[in-house]
Write a protein that holds these residues in place. Structure first.
Motif, short mmCIF file in Angstrom:
data_model
loop_
_atom_site.label_atom_id
_atom_site.label_comp_id
_atom_site.label_asym_id
_atom_site.label_seq_id
_atom_site.Cartn_x
_atom_site.Cartn_y
_atom_site.Cartn_z
N ASN A 200 0.94 -0.90 -0.08
CA ASN A 200 -0.06 0.08 0.16
C ASN A 200 0.77 1.30 -0.13
O ASN A 200 1.61 1.51 1.00
N ALA A 201 0.83 1.93 -1.06
CA ALA A 201 1.88 3.24 -1.25
C ALA A 201 1.41 4.41 -0.31
O ALA A 201 2.61 4.98 -0.14
N SER A 202 0.39 4.17 0.18
CA SER A 202 0.08 5.51 1.07
C SER A 202 0.70 5.31 2.34
O SER A 202 0.71 6.19 2.78
N GLY A 203 1.04 4.18 2.56
CA GLY A 203 1.55 3.83 3.94
C GLY A 203 3.24 3.79 3.98
O GLY A 203 3.71 3.69 4.92
N LEU A 204 3.79 4.39 2.89
CA LEU A 204 5.28 4.53 2.71
C LEU A 204 5.82 5.52 3.30
O LEU A 204 5.03 6.60 3.25
N GLU A 205 6.99 5.85 3.67
CA GLU A 205 7.59 6.83 4.42
C GLU A 205 9.11 7.03 3.86
O GLU A 205 9.57 5.98 3.56
N PRO A 206 9.69 8.05 4.11
CA PRO A 206 11.28 8.11 3.69
C PRO A 206 12.02 7.20 4.44
O PRO A 206 11.75 7.12 5.43
N LEU A 207 12.66 6.55 3.61
CA LEU A 207 13.56 5.09 4.29
C LEU A 207 15.26 5.62 3.77
O LEU A 207 15.37 6.13 3.06
N VAL A 208 16.13 5.00 4.76
CA VAL A 208 17.40 4.88 4.57
C VAL A 208 18.08 3.63 4.40
O VAL A 208 17.51 2.74 5.34
N ALA A 209 18.88 3.34 3.54
CA ALA A 209 19.53 1.87 3.94
C ALA A 209 21.04 2.37 4.47
O ALA A 209 21.80 3.12 3.99
N LYS A 210 21.18 1.78 5.77
CA LYS A 210 22.39 2.01 6.56
C LYS A 210 23.50 1.26 6.07
O LYS A 210 23.43 0.22 5.16
N PRO A 211 24.78 1.56 6.23
CA PRO A 211 25.83 0.83 5.85
C PRO A 211 25.91 -0.65 6.45
O PRO A 211 25.17 -0.75 7.52
N HIS A 212 26.11 -1.79 5.86
CA HIS A 212 26.95 -1.71 4.61
C HIS A 212 26.25 -2.55 3.55
O HIS A 212 26.69 -3.23 2.86
N LEU A 213 24.86 -2.48 3.76
CA LEU A 213 24.20 -3.34 2.86
C LEU A 213 22.78 -2.49 2.23
O LEU A 213 22.17 -1.96 3.35
N PRO A 214 22.30 -2.57 1.10
CA PRO A 214 21.16 -1.92 0.70
C PRO A 214 19.83 -2.52 1.43
O PRO A 214 19.00 -1.72 1.43
N SER A 215 20.00 -3.80 2.01
CA SER A 215 18.75 -4.24 2.68
C SER A 215 18.75 -3.90 4.07
O SER A 215 17.80 -4.14 4.81
N ASN A 216 19.77 -2.97 4.37
CA ASN A 216 19.93 -2.64 5.88
C ASN A 216 19.07 -1.43 6.05
O ASN A 216 19.45 0.02 6.40
N VAL A 217 17.67 -1.51 5.88
CA VAL A 217 16.65 -0.36 5.74
C VAL A 217 16.08 0.01 7.07
O VAL A 217 15.59 -0.95 7.75
N THR A 218 15.96 1.33 7.08
CA THR A 218 15.35 1.79 8.36
C THR A 218 14.57 3.07 8.11
O THR A 218 15.02 4.00 7.25
N PRO A 219 13.57 3.43 8.76
CA PRO A 219 12.84 4.78 8.53
C PRO A 219 13.71 5.99 8.76
O PRO A 219 14.55 5.74 9.80
N ALA A 220 13.93 6.73 8.06
CA ALA A 220 14.96 7.91 8.22
C ALA A 220 14.65 8.79 9.58
O ALA A 220 15.59 9.13 10.33
#
Lengths: 177, 436
Positions: free
Chosen positions: B281-301
């Motif tokens: 559901n795109a309306s539930g998305l928020e700005p995200l950031v991938a932390k070092p050192h993998l593109p999957s290491n994702v967390t809300p900014a």
């Protein structure tokens, strides 16, 4: 590249070993294998991998790399398998490979990418002496304990591996000497 | 069994009605992309092994971009070799189009090929670069290959593939204003992991995707490789056809009509088989950031607490497209990058550079304290024009944050959308773009 047995020491790594760790982009203005080999695995995190892959003089004691999942993820650089081969590695055994790395290893005729069904990073440790036997059902076994673990057969890429890579394979098909 | 768009394209390219995931096929290749740092040995291989003859049915597009204009002597030689090859092959009558630095019309391969009209829905395109998967945004099957493979494609005009399973990501709803396609991709790779789509085709569907611009779609397919995928693909629609129609690459009227008709049929069947389906559901998305050192290491900014940055980088095939600068410009307009932050703006093509100047966006960035470079992949892969020192932190609109990716092994890269990069540049620490 097509070999029946490989015997040597192993270097053990974990998941997601990326091409920037295998050969950093700062060395990518050359395809000279002897140069690339001197920088193989240079950017592995030394906090995680206490034993360096290369000796201080640039030589390497390992013929086999054992990894967990997604070995070679990232860039399409064929420099990665070339660097490992130039360092002396003949096979990488992993549960899964990143697809371009896998294809480069096979199509370039550079190094054997062998898929293990089990996680072997708990079984072997860096420096262990092992033997890979590719006759009949492929296995990897410890030279000390003689415990053997299965390796998946190559499947459709077998012909390319046996030809020595995609170029030799295609030349055979095209009838170019 | 019904088929996915990927299976349909591959079936056509091996002269079959249908193909099934897992089988190995020999596929015709329509277009080969070559750039500067992976082509030297491709050229040598063609000369040494195949009599220097390019297959007559193959279209080659040469787009040197990584270390151009020359980063050092070694890379200048790589460029020289590619240029020599292009000149020689053009004289021999090969179908090769090149965008060289000479003449000033050049740029990053994955933005150049679509924007110059070299990508047509339904084609099979390969290139010596892992982000070649980008062209799926226009409904082509495209994937990155190595040096030996590229040399063989030049000679044979074909390549073997294992037909991939398809992983469907169905996205519906309206994305919040502060969210971009980059956030959507990060959300997916954060969920499935960097090998979550290994060997698979990532197929994006749903209202949100249909409503996206081509530039935003390209972000999604560009990063497919970061989830381990072979390709990313979005079925073409009227907007895709219109985009292609507006591009200048030559094609006869007759061919053009057949491609357009074709594009209408290029859809996955409704009951095609997927290895996995993920609904978002795109309306539930928020700005995200991938932390070092993998593109999957994702967390809300918003969950990052005071991560100070030394560099904010807007550029690359992933985050240096026209709309990436428009989006970042909205945030930066009338504002300044925080003291101590290097803001680097690297348009991916010279056409985009021209538009930045003509639209006045150039001054938005300039007044915010940005430094511009000529189009190049440069710092995205730690090459030049923005390489990081030990201990430095960069927030970047690029695609990878592996250890040492943008410079010293002890530097850190956080991946984010161009909007979040811009917001962070202003703050001086990592912060998500505000929803305003």
């Amino acid at each position: 590249m097509s070999r029946e047995t490989i015997r040597g020491r192993v270097y053990v790594v974990g998941d997601n070993i990326d091409t920037d760790a295998i050969i950093p982009a700062r060395y990518m203005s050359t395809m000279d294998a002897s140069v690339l080999g001197k920088h193989a695995m240079e950017d592995l995190d030394p906090n995680q991998y206490k034993i360096p892959f290369l000796n201080p003089d640039g030589s390497c004691d390992y013929k086999i790399v054992i990894a967990r999942r997604n070995f070679g993820c990232g860039s399409s650089r064929e420099h990665a398998p070339i660097a490992l081969r130039a360092a002396g590695v003949e096979a990488v055994v992993a549960q899964t490979f990143a697809r371009i790395y896998y294809r480069n290893s096979v199509n370039g005729g550079i190094i054997l990418p062998l898929e293990s069904t089990l996680d072997l990073t708990d079984v072997f440790k860096t420096g262990d002496e092992v033997e890979i036997d590719l006759r009949s059902l492929p296995i990897i076994q410890s030279c000390v304990k003689r415990q053997a673990y299965p390796i998946k057969p190559f499947g459709p890429v077998k012909d390319i591996i046996e030809a020595g890579g995609l170029t030799a394979y295609n030349k055979k098909i095209l009838g170019i000497a | 069994m019904r088929q996915t768009i990927t299976e349909k394209i591959l079936a056509r390219h091996c002269g079959r009605d249908r193909v099934s995931p897992g089988e190995t096929i020999e596929s015709k290749v329509d277009v080969l992309m070559m750039h500067d740092i992976t082509s030297s040995d491709v050229i040598k291989l063609l000369k040494r092994e195949f009599g220097n003859r390019i297959h007559p049915d193959l279209k080659v597009v040469a787009t040197p971009d990584h270390y151009v204009p020359g980063k050092d002597i070694a890379s200048a030689i790589l460029y020289q070799e590619l240029k020599g090859f292009v000149d020689e092959q053009q004289a021999l009558g090969a179908d090769i189009t090149a965008y060289m630095v000479e003449g000033g019309d050049y740029g990053v391969c994955h933005v150049m090929l679509p924007s110059k009209g070299h990508v047509i829905p339904g084609q099979v395109i390969v290139g010596g670069d892992s982000h070649t998967c980008t062209y799926g945004a226009l409904g082509a099957f495209s994937t990155g290959i190595g040096t030996t493979e590229a040399g063989n494609v030049l000679a044979t005009g074909s390549l073997w593939f294992r037909v991939p399973e398809s992983f469907k990501i169905d996205v519906n709803g309206e994305m919040p204003k502060n969210v971009m396609a980059k956030d959507l991709f990060l959300r997916v790779v954060g969920d499935v992991g960097v090998d979550g789509c290994l060997y698979q085709a990532m197929e994006w569907t749903g209202d949100t995707i249909r409503n996206m611009s081509i530039d935003e779609k390209m972000t999604l397919t560009n990063m497919a490789i970061e989830a381990g995928a072979k390709s990313g693909i979005i079925e073409p629609d009227g907007k895709t056809i219109e985009y292609r129609r507006a591009r200048q690459a030559p094609m006869t009227q007759e061919n053009w009509r057949s491609w357009c008709t074709d594009a209408d049929n290029l859809k996955s069947d409704k009951d095609a088989t997927y290895v996995n389906v993920k609904e978002i559901n795109a309306s539930g998305l928020e700005p995200l950031v991938a932390k070092p050192h993998l593109p999957s290491n994702v967390t809300p900014a918003r969950e990052l607490n005071n991560i100070k940055i030394n560099q904010a980088y807007i550029g690359s095939c992933t985050g240096g497209k026209w709309e990436d600068f428009v989006a970042a410009g909205e945030i930066l307009k009338g504002r300044k990058a925080a003291k101590g932050v290097r803001l680097l703006v690297v348009p991916s093509t010279s056409d985009i550079q021209d538009r930045l100047v003509a639209s006045g966006l150039y001054f938005t960035f300039k007044n915010a304290g940005a430094v511009f470079s000529a189009p190049t992949c440069g710092a995205c892969l730690g090459g030049y024009m923005g390489v990081l020192a030990p201990g430095e932190v960069c927030i970047s609109s690029t695609n990878r944050n592996f250890r040492g990716r943008m410079g010293h092994p002890n530097s850190e890269v956080y991946l984010a959308s161009p909007k979040t990069v811009a917001a962070s540049a202003i703050a001086g620490y990592i912060i998500g773009a505000k929803n305003e």
